[in-house]
Scaffold this motif. Structure first.
Motif, PDB file in Angstrom:
ATOM      1  N   THR A 149      61.517 -36.841  38.788  1.00  0.00           N
ATOM      2  CA  THR A 149      62.103 -35.512  38.736  1.00  0.00           C
ATOM      3  C   THR A 149      62.188 -34.946  40.144  1.00  0.00           C
ATOM      4  O   THR A 149      61.503 -35.432  41.060  1.00  0.00           O
ATOM      5  CB  THR A 149      61.264 -34.558  37.855  1.00  0.00           C
ATOM      6  OG1 THR A 149      61.870 -33.261  37.840  1.00  0.00           O
ATOM      7  CG2 THR A 149      59.846 -34.436  38.379  1.00  0.00           C
ATOM      8  N   ALA A 150      63.009 -33.925  40.312  1.00  0.00           N
ATOM      9  CA  ALA A 150      63.089 -33.227  41.594  1.00  0.00           C
ATOM     10  C   ALA A 150      62.273 -31.942  41.572  1.00  0.00           C
ATOM     11  O   ALA A 150      62.224 -31.239  42.589  1.00  0.00           O
ATOM     12  CB  ALA A 150      64.548 -32.892  41.920  1.00  0.00           C
ATOM     13  N   ARG A 151      61.620 -31.642  40.437  1.00  0.00           N
ATOM     14  CA  ARG A 151      60.997 -30.339  40.291  1.00  0.00           C
ATOM     15  C   ARG A 151      59.540 -30.430  39.837  1.00  0.00           C
ATOM     16  O   ARG A 151      59.156 -31.338  39.107  1.00  0.00           O
ATOM     17  CB  ARG A 151      61.788 -29.487  39.282  1.00  0.00           C
ATOM     18  CG  ARG A 151      63.179 -29.124  39.763  1.00  0.00           C
ATOM     19  CD  ARG A 151      63.943 -28.332  38.705  1.00  0.00           C
ATOM     20  NE  ARG A 151      65.231 -27.869  39.209  1.00  0.00           N
ATOM     21  CZ  ARG A 151      66.336 -28.599  39.236  1.00  0.00           C
ATOM     22  NH1 ARG A 151      66.317 -29.850  38.770  1.00  0.00           N
ATOM     23  NH2 ARG A 151      67.462 -28.102  39.723  1.00  0.00           N
ATOM     24  N   GLU A 159      73.606 -36.326  47.825  1.00  0.00           N
ATOM     25  CA  GLU A 159      73.491 -37.046  46.561  1.00  0.00           C
ATOM     26  C   GLU A 159      73.158 -38.529  46.701  1.00  0.00           C
ATOM     27  O   GLU A 159      72.988 -39.207  45.678  1.00  0.00           O
ATOM     28  CB  GLU A 159      74.787 -36.873  45.759  1.00  0.00           C
ATOM     29  CG  GLU A 159      75.004 -35.431  45.321  1.00  0.00           C
ATOM     30  CD  GLU A 159      76.198 -35.259  44.406  1.00  0.00           C
ATOM     31  OE1 GLU A 159      76.050 -34.607  43.369  1.00  0.00           O
ATOM     32  OE2 GLU A 159      77.287 -35.777  44.741  1.00  0.00           O
ATOM     33  N   ALA A 168      63.164 -41.513  41.368  1.00  0.00           N
ATOM     34  CA  ALA A 168      62.172 -40.454  41.202  1.00  0.00           C
ATOM     35  C   ALA A 168      62.182 -39.942  39.765  1.00  0.00           C
ATOM     36  O   ALA A 168      63.230 -39.906  39.122  1.00  0.00           O
ATOM     37  CB  ALA A 168      62.462 -39.307  42.170  1.00  0.00           C
ATOM     38  N   TYR A 186      62.972 -32.785  47.903  1.00  0.00           N
ATOM     39  CA  TYR A 186      64.192 -32.023  47.607  1.00  0.00           C
ATOM     40  C   TYR A 186      64.184 -30.671  48.302  1.00  0.00           C
ATOM     41  O   TYR A 186      65.254 -30.110  48.571  1.00  0.00           O
ATOM     42  CB  TYR A 186      64.379 -31.954  46.089  1.00  0.00           C
ATOM     43  CG  TYR A 186      64.287 -33.366  45.571  1.00  0.00           C
ATOM     44  CD1 TYR A 186      65.322 -34.277  45.800  1.00  0.00           C
ATOM     45  CD2 TYR A 186      63.105 -33.842  45.008  1.00  0.00           C
ATOM     46  CE1 TYR A 186      65.203 -35.602  45.436  1.00  0.00           C
ATOM     47  CE2 TYR A 186      62.978 -35.167  44.643  1.00  0.00           C
ATOM     48  CZ  TYR A 186      64.034 -36.053  44.859  1.00  0.00           C
ATOM     49  OH  TYR A 186      63.903 -37.378  44.520  1.00  0.00           O
ATOM     50  N   TYR A 246      61.122 -26.989  43.634  1.00  0.00           N
ATOM     51  CA  TYR A 246      61.447 -28.342  44.077  1.00  0.00           C
ATOM     52  C   TYR A 246      60.240 -29.047  44.669  1.00  0.00           C
ATOM     53  O   TYR A 246      59.410 -28.428  45.355  1.00  0.00           O
ATOM     54  CB  TYR A 246      62.575 -28.306  45.117  1.00  0.00           C
ATOM     55  CG  TYR A 246      63.878 -27.807  44.568  1.00  0.00           C
ATOM     56  CD1 TYR A 246      64.563 -28.524  43.588  1.00  0.00           C
ATOM     57  CD2 TYR A 246      64.416 -26.602  44.997  1.00  0.00           C
ATOM     58  CE1 TYR A 246      65.753 -28.058  43.064  1.00  0.00           C
ATOM     59  CE2 TYR A 246      65.611 -26.123  44.478  1.00  0.00           C
ATOM     60  CZ  TYR A 246      66.273 -26.854  43.513  1.00  0.00           C
ATOM     61  OH  TYR A 246      67.453 -26.382  42.981  1.00  0.00           O
ATOM     62  N   THR A 247      60.153 -30.338  44.421  1.00  0.00           N
ATOM     63  CA  THR A 247      59.146 -31.144  45.096  1.00  0.00           C
ATOM     64  C   THR A 247      59.544 -31.323  46.557  1.00  0.00           C
ATOM     65  O   THR A 247      60.672 -31.028  46.957  1.00  0.00           O
ATOM     66  CB  THR A 247      58.997 -32.514  44.420  1.00  0.00           C
ATOM     67  OG1 THR A 247      60.256 -33.198  44.494  1.00  0.00           O
ATOM     68  CG2 THR A 247      58.584 -32.374  42.954  1.00  0.00           C
ATOM     69  N   ALA A 289      70.410 -31.429  43.313  1.00  0.00           N
ATOM     70  CA  ALA A 289      69.058 -31.959  43.108  1.00  0.00           C
ATOM     71  C   ALA A 289      68.984 -32.891  41.902  1.00  0.00           C
ATOM     72  O   ALA A 289      67.898 -33.115  41.369  1.00  0.00           O
ATOM     73  CB  ALA A 289      68.082 -30.799  42.924  1.00  0.00           C
ATOM     74  N   GLU A 290      70.118 -33.440  41.473  1.00  0.00           N
ATOM     75  CA  GLU A 290      70.114 -34.303  40.294  1.00  0.00           C
ATOM     76  C   GLU A 290      70.398 -35.759  40.645  1.00  0.00           C
ATOM     77  O   GLU A 290      69.659 -36.660  40.249  1.00  0.00           O
ATOM     78  CB  GLU A 290      71.149 -33.794  39.277  1.00  0.00           C
ATOM     79  CG  GLU A 290      71.047 -32.296  38.966  1.00  0.00           C
ATOM     80  CD  GLU A 290      69.686 -31.861  38.485  1.00  0.00           C
ATOM     81  OE1 GLU A 290      68.991 -32.654  37.834  1.00  0.00           O
ATOM     82  OE2 GLU A 290      69.304 -30.702  38.761  1.00  0.00           O
ATOM     83  N   PRO A 311      67.435 -37.824  43.101  1.00  0.00           N
ATOM     84  CA  PRO A 311      66.262 -38.447  42.472  1.00  0.00           C
ATOM     85  C   PRO A 311      66.628 -39.649  41.614  1.00  0.00           C
ATOM     86  O   PRO A 311      65.885 -40.641  41.577  1.00  0.00           O
ATOM     87  CB  PRO A 311      65.651 -37.312  41.641  1.00  0.00           C
ATOM     88  CG  PRO A 311      66.678 -36.249  41.568  1.00  0.00           C
ATOM     89  CD  PRO A 311      67.520 -36.397  42.786  1.00  0.00           C
TER      90      PRO A 311
END
Length: 280
Positions: free
Chosen positions: A156-158, A120, A154, A168, A164-165, A145-146, A149
């Motif tokens: 988003t992580a998705r 995190e 960032a 992540y 996921y990008t 994944a919150e 980022p």
């Protein structure tokens, strides 16, 4: 180590939901004092969680408590309130490797376990290989994944399709390998769309395929799907038993044929691991 297929989050300021959650067949509950509880409600949540732990009747369901981060100024009050009620474990958010694990372990007694959320913060990523050998309290490693980022700015992580990008995907992979390096279960992170049970089933299946042994849940409807995904099928169990029996009948063999395919030492190790998990 207890079996941890499904770990269901329950807000710490909702005692009505805690009692209901005991009947949902989750392997563990995570009674949340961190993100699910607004700051003004944290004292009441501590009291509610402590009362629930003291009076719970379903001992078969493990009860973890997610405290606030060690550097938040709130963790000390969390622990003071809940440790006398003897939770089975503590979920440690924003953990940063073995140093965080050791710092929390020094404050615990008895057999209380620790499950770090290990991705995190940016610094946490570089400490994912440091959890092994610190304390026998380590129950596993999980990730999120919150927060990461948000910590690095960032967007988003998705991707648009929910995958996921790259950054992540890396965090997930390092958690997986960090857990196995430490010899503890790797626990997959939550699937946020609790209405999409088909998507959850596919996500959990990918987690098990990749080496995760359980997953966190944010809604009661997710528990049965997660339990099914992380429970070996009858066919898998039969195959594992056949592999073990084949090698037992051929001591000293390096590779053997089973059902038209070659099996060797890695297959035997996987079979034994699957069967050992069924005995927990």
């Amino acid at each position: 180590m207890p079996r941890l297929r499904s770990l269901l989050f329950v807000p710490g300021d909702r005692p009505d939901r805690m009692e209901k959650a005991l009947g949902l067949a989750a392997d563990a509950l995570i009674l949340d004092l961190e993100d699910a509880v607004a700051p003004p409600n944290k004292p009441a949540a501590r009291a509610a969680v402590a009362a629930f732990l003291q009076h719970r009747t379903a001992a078969a369901t493990l009860c973890f408590v997610r405290i606030n981060p060690l550097d938040s100024g709130l963790a000390g009050d969390d622990l003071a309130a809940i440790l006398p009620a003897r939770p089975d474990g503590i979920v440690l958010p924003k953990a940063e490797g073995g140093a965080s694990l050791a710092a929390l372990a020094r404050q615990l007694s008895g057999e209380t376990l620790i499950l770090p959320i290990a991705t995190e913060t940016p610094a946490a990523i570089f400490a994912l290989g440091s959890y092994g050998g610190v304390t026998p309290r380590l129950a596993g490693l999980t990730w999120g994944a919150e927060d990461l980022p948000a910590a690095i700015g960032a967007a988003t992580a998705r991707e648009a399709d929910g995958s996921y990008t790259a950054p992540y995907q890396l965090a997930r992979s390092l958690t997986l390998f960090g857990a196995h390096a430490a010899g503890v279960p790797a626990i997959e992170t939550v699937y946020p769309d609790f209405r999409d049970l088909d998507g959850l089933a596919a996500y959990a299946a990918r987690g098990r395929r990749d080496g995760f042994t359980g997953m966190m849940a944010i809604h009661p409807a997710q528990v049965a799907v997660i339990n099914a995904a992380f429970t070996p099928s009858a066919a898998e169990i039969a195959h594992a038993r056949a592999v073990v029996a084949l090698f037992a009948a051929n001591p000293g063999a390096g590779a053997l044929a089973l059902d038209g395919r070659m099996v060797d030492a890695p297959h035997l190790k996987a079979a034994r691991s699957l069967l050992a998990g069924m005995e927990q």
